[in-house]
Design a protein around this motif. Structure first.
Motif, short mmCIF file in Angstrom:
data_model
loop_
_atom_site.label_atom_id
_atom_site.label_comp_id
_atom_site.label_asym_id
_atom_site.label_seq_id
_atom_site.Cartn_x
_atom_site.Cartn_y
_atom_site.Cartn_z
N THR A 334 58.19 24.12 36.84
CA THR A 334 57.24 23.92 35.58
C THR A 334 56.31 24.89 35.53
O THR A 334 55.57 25.48 36.52
N PRO A 335 56.01 25.59 34.24
CA PRO A 335 54.99 26.37 34.01
C PRO A 335 53.56 25.87 34.38
O PRO A 335 52.54 26.58 34.84
N ILE A 336 53.58 24.43 34.19
CA ILE A 336 52.07 23.83 34.34
C ILE A 336 51.72 24.05 35.78
O ILE A 336 50.70 24.48 36.26
N ALA A 337 52.52 23.68 36.73
CA ALA A 337 52.18 23.73 38.15
C ALA A 337 52.13 25.23 38.43
O ALA A 337 51.06 25.75 39.27
N SER A 338 52.79 26.28 38.11
CA SER A 338 52.68 27.58 38.42
C SER A 338 51.41 28.30 37.95
O SER A 338 50.72 29.04 38.65
N ASP A 339 51.14 27.77 36.51
CA ASP A 339 49.85 28.19 36.22
C ASP A 339 48.59 27.87 36.75
O ASP A 339 47.41 28.62 36.92
N ILE A 340 48.68 26.86 37.25
CA ILE A 340 47.57 26.15 37.98
C ILE A 340 47.39 26.68 39.61
O ILE A 340 46.26 27.09 39.97
N LEU A 341 48.26 26.77 39.95
CA LEU A 341 48.38 27.28 41.54
C LEU A 341 48.61 28.83 41.66
O LEU A 341 48.98 29.08 42.90
N ARG A 342 48.76 29.60 40.76
CA ARG A 342 49.42 31.01 40.85
C ARG A 342 47.94 31.59 41.39
O ARG A 342 47.16 31.74 41.15
N GLU A 343 48.50 32.27 42.65
CA GLU A 343 47.53 33.32 43.25
C GLU A 343 47.51 34.71 42.55
O GLU A 343 48.44 35.30 42.08
N GLY A 344 46.20 35.29 42.66
CA GLY A 344 45.75 36.55 42.10
C GLY A 344 45.49 36.54 40.80
O GLY A 344 45.44 37.48 40.10
N GLN A 345 45.22 35.27 40.21
CA GLN A 345 44.67 35.15 38.77
C GLN A 345 43.38 34.93 38.88
O GLN A 345 42.84 34.73 39.89
N VAL A 346 42.70 34.75 37.58
CA VAL A 346 41.23 34.55 37.46
C VAL A 346 41.06 33.15 37.93
O VAL A 346 41.81 31.98 37.49
N ALA A 347 39.99 33.11 38.76
CA ALA A 347 39.61 31.71 39.31
C ALA A 347 40.58 30.90 39.98
O ALA A 347 40.78 29.77 39.98
N ASP A 348 41.55 31.74 40.60
CA ASP A 348 42.51 30.84 41.44
C ASP A 348 42.15 29.80 42.49
O ASP A 348 42.59 29.05 42.63
N ARG A 349 41.16 30.54 43.26
CA ARG A 349 40.37 29.75 44.33
C ARG A 349 39.84 28.45 43.69
O ARG A 349 39.95 27.34 44.52
N GLU A 350 38.83 28.58 42.84
CA GLU A 350 38.29 27.61 42.21
C GLU A 350 39.38 26.49 41.73
O GLU A 350 39.04 25.28 42.09
N THR A 351 40.35 26.94 41.09
CA THR A 351 41.20 26.08 40.46
C THR A 351 42.04 25.39 41.60
O THR A 351 42.17 23.86 41.59
N ARG A 352 42.31 25.85 42.57
CA ARG A 352 42.94 25.22 43.79
C ARG A 352 42.04 24.14 44.53
O ARG A 352 42.68 23.16 44.88
N ARG A 353 40.69 24.40 44.49
CA ARG A 353 39.75 23.66 45.25
C ARG A 353 39.69 22.27 44.37
O ARG A 353 39.58 21.29 44.82
N ILE A 354 39.72 22.46 43.18
CA ILE A 354 39.59 21.41 42.22
C ILE A 354 40.71 20.55 42.17
O ILE A 354 40.89 19.28 42.36
N MET A 355 42.05 21.31 42.39
CA MET A 355 43.15 20.30 42.51
C MET A 355 43.49 19.70 43.81
O MET A 355 43.86 18.53 44.00
N GLU A 356 42.95 20.25 44.77
CA GLU A 356 43.10 19.60 46.18
C GLU A 356 42.02 18.63 46.22
O GLU A 356 42.62 17.28 46.91
N GLY A 460 56.09 18.74 27.34
CA GLY A 460 54.86 18.64 27.35
C GLY A 460 54.47 19.01 28.96
O GLY A 460 53.31 19.76 29.25
N LEU A 461 55.42 18.75 29.72
CA LEU A 461 55.19 19.56 31.07
C LEU A 461 56.35 20.28 31.61
O LEU A 461 56.32 21.06 32.59
N VAL A 462 57.71 20.04 31.07
CA VAL A 462 58.71 20.78 31.59
C VAL A 462 59.60 21.32 30.38
O VAL A 462 59.58 20.70 29.34
N THR A 463 59.61 22.74 30.46
CA THR A 463 60.59 23.29 29.42
C THR A 463 61.99 22.87 29.40
O THR A 463 62.42 22.59 30.51
N CYS A 464 62.54 22.95 28.26
CA CYS A 464 64.17 22.73 28.18
C CYS A 464 65.09 23.34 28.93
O CYS A 464 65.77 22.97 29.63
N ARG A 465 64.55 24.50 29.20
CA ARG A 465 65.50 25.46 29.79
C ARG A 465 65.50 25.32 31.42
O ARG A 465 66.27 25.42 32.12
N ASP A 466 64.17 24.89 31.74
CA ASP A 466 63.99 24.64 33.28
C ASP A 466 64.65 23.22 33.86
O ASP A 466 64.77 22.99 34.97
#
Length: 516
Positions: A334-356, A460-466
């Protein structure tokens, strides 16, 4: 030389004519020797200046310093080391003059008793030699001072330039990292959505939407074809433990028809492999307890967990499972989970701390439950674990509505129980108050985000193709349904439209037909 005469007078020695002649001659020779020394010194200094200019033009200041120190130590000894033996290291002209002076002294010496203390003369010569050496040393050091200044300025400039270049390289690398993070964030999951359809070797899917609509219409007309020869297991998805009404209405609907229906009691916030092991135990318990094969229907992450159980434990479950229906499951990710936890993007560490904090601390779950739904993890898992070919599969996916009116739609997710006092005997009764939240509004906003960013249709969470599993029968309803509609009933029901219970029955009926 005058000091020699004074010393002789002090000793009480009377000077005769010959002695006066010797003294005058000695003084003349001494003055001539001093001038000769000055001329030699001037010639030496001029030669050194010319050599210094040549070395400075060649740009080898360091070598010039080393050579100058070596030459100075070899040709100009200090006062302490300047004796009769070291004095011979001077140039040949000075040495010849010293020899000439010594010859004159020896030539005019007429009586050993007249000059009995030649050590005083040698002492005077040593004083002249020492003064000469110290003077040359002082002059040479004075000439080397500008060289030291030039060397210090050159090294300071080189150090400043290196520091400037180092800071510029650091700044450039920092800017490149920022630009790379911004581009990675903007690019997101554009290359990952629908990767199952683009991967060679994947089994094709078939469209079973028309047959599904026929079965759904028959069910609404009162024709129920689900046999009681199976045990029906409903598998909830992520965060289902915090929704008490998750699949409750569907189970009640099946139980009224006399069917054995169960809701899998698993930890929804656990990892996929952990839930796969628990589902294996659950399926084997139902199979050996009832003596019937099990029909699986998993919603969202529950479908991924069920597919993982069949993939990992295919030998143990192939004869115990009759079919699997994946309802709005992110089988490809799902792009929602990937966009939240993707490494190397802006504020990736802060986002991961919030989700943890939200998943691990607040919900007491496992962070891998969300990580396993990213494209990276799903690609790795599907590559290593294949679904068995002898089990019928159905993939159900829908598209959420993004109309403005959906924002006001509320979903009934739980009951709040409050004590109620009534009657003469003060009996305590329990009053149930429905808990409604705007889940549909959140799904609509998320679907609008995915449509604007990636141009993909989703619930809303899962694309039709995935949501399409390779080798399965794909069901696409003509209604606009969000991700939570299949498990949480709407607060305002439309009696003219089929509800989630009837759709689940149609999916399982279709699975039974595929199996026979």
């Amino acid at each position: 030389m005058g000091c020699v005469c004074i010393k002789l007078l002090r000793r009480g020695t009377q000077l005769g004519p010959e002695d006066l002649e010797l003294t005058v001659h000695f003084e003349c020779r001494g003055m001539e020797d001093i001038f000769s020394r000055l001329i030699s010194l001037t010639s030496y200094i001029s030669q050194r200046i010319i050599e210094f200019i040549e070395d400075l033009v060649l740009g080898d200041a360091s070598r010039c310093l080393e050579d100058s120190e070596t030459n100075s130590s070899g040709q100009h000894p200090t006062y302490e080391t300047c004796n009769e033996h070291d004095f011979s290291s001077l140039d040949s002209a000075s040495l010849s003059r010293y020899c000439y002076s010594s010859t004159i002294f020896d030539f005019h010496e007429r009586d050993a008793s007249d000059i009995e203390d030649l050590s005083d003369i040698n002492t005077g010569l040593e004083v002249v030699r020492g003064n000469y050496c110290r003077g040359v040393r002082f002059i040479f050091k004075g000439l080397m001072l500008p060289i030291f200044c030039l060397e210090f300025a050159w090294r300071s400039a080189i150090a400043s330039w290196r520091c400037f270049c180092y800071q510029m390289r650091r700044m450039q690398a920092h800017v490149q990292r920022i630009v790379s993070r911004v581009l990675r964030t903007l690019h997101g999951s554009s290359d990952d959505i629908g990767w199952l359809q683009r991967t060679p070797g994947m089994a094709p899917v078939k469209d079973g939407s028309a047959h599904f609509m026929e079965l759904l219409q028959s069910i609404r007309n009162g024709v129920h074809k689900l046999p009681d020869s199976f045990v029906y297991l409903l598998i909830p998805g992520l965060f289902s433990n915090h929704g008490p009404l998750y699949f409750v209405s569907t189970k009640r609907f099946f139980s009224k028809m006399g069917l054995a229906c169960h809701i899998a009691k698993i930890h929804s916030e656990a990892s996929v492999e952990h839930n796969a092991w628990e589902l294996k135990q659950y399926i084997e318990e139902l199979y050996w307890g009832a003596g019937k094969r099990v029909m699986l229907l998993g919603h969202s992450k529950g479908g991924v967990d069920a597919a993982a159980a069949l993939s990992i434990y295919s030998q143990e479950l192939s004869n115990k499972v009759a079919g699997l229906a994946l309802v709005q499951s992110p089988y490809g990710g799902t792009p929602i989970a990937s966009d939240i936890l993707r490494e190397g993007q802006v504020a990736d560490r802060e986002t991961r701390r919030i989700m943890e904090f939200l998943i691990c601390k607040l919900i007491k779950g496992d962070m891998r439950a969300l990580e396993d739904l990213t494209y990276e993890k799903r690609k790795e898992f599907i590559k290593n674990h294949k679904l068995p070919y002898n089990i019928p599969l159905i993939s159900f996916h829908s598209e959420a509505s993004v109309a403005p009116g959906v924002v006001a739609t509320l979903s009934h997710i739980a009951h709040a129980e409050f004590p109620r006092f009534g009657g003469e005997d003060d009996a305590v009764a329990v009053r149930k108050v429905p808990v409604i939240v705007p889940v549909s509004a959140a799904m609509a906003l998320s679907a609008l985000h995915l449509q604007l960013r990636y141009g993909e249709k989703s619930d809303g969470l899962v694309t039709c193709r995935d949501a399409e599993v390779p080798g399965s029968i794909v069901v696409k309803p003509d209604r606009k349904l969000d991700h939570s509609w299949m498990v949480y009933s709407s607060w305002k029901k439309d009696p003219t439209e089929p509800d989630a219970c009837e759709m689940c029955e149609a999916l399982l009926t279709m699975l039974v037909e595929l199996g026979t």
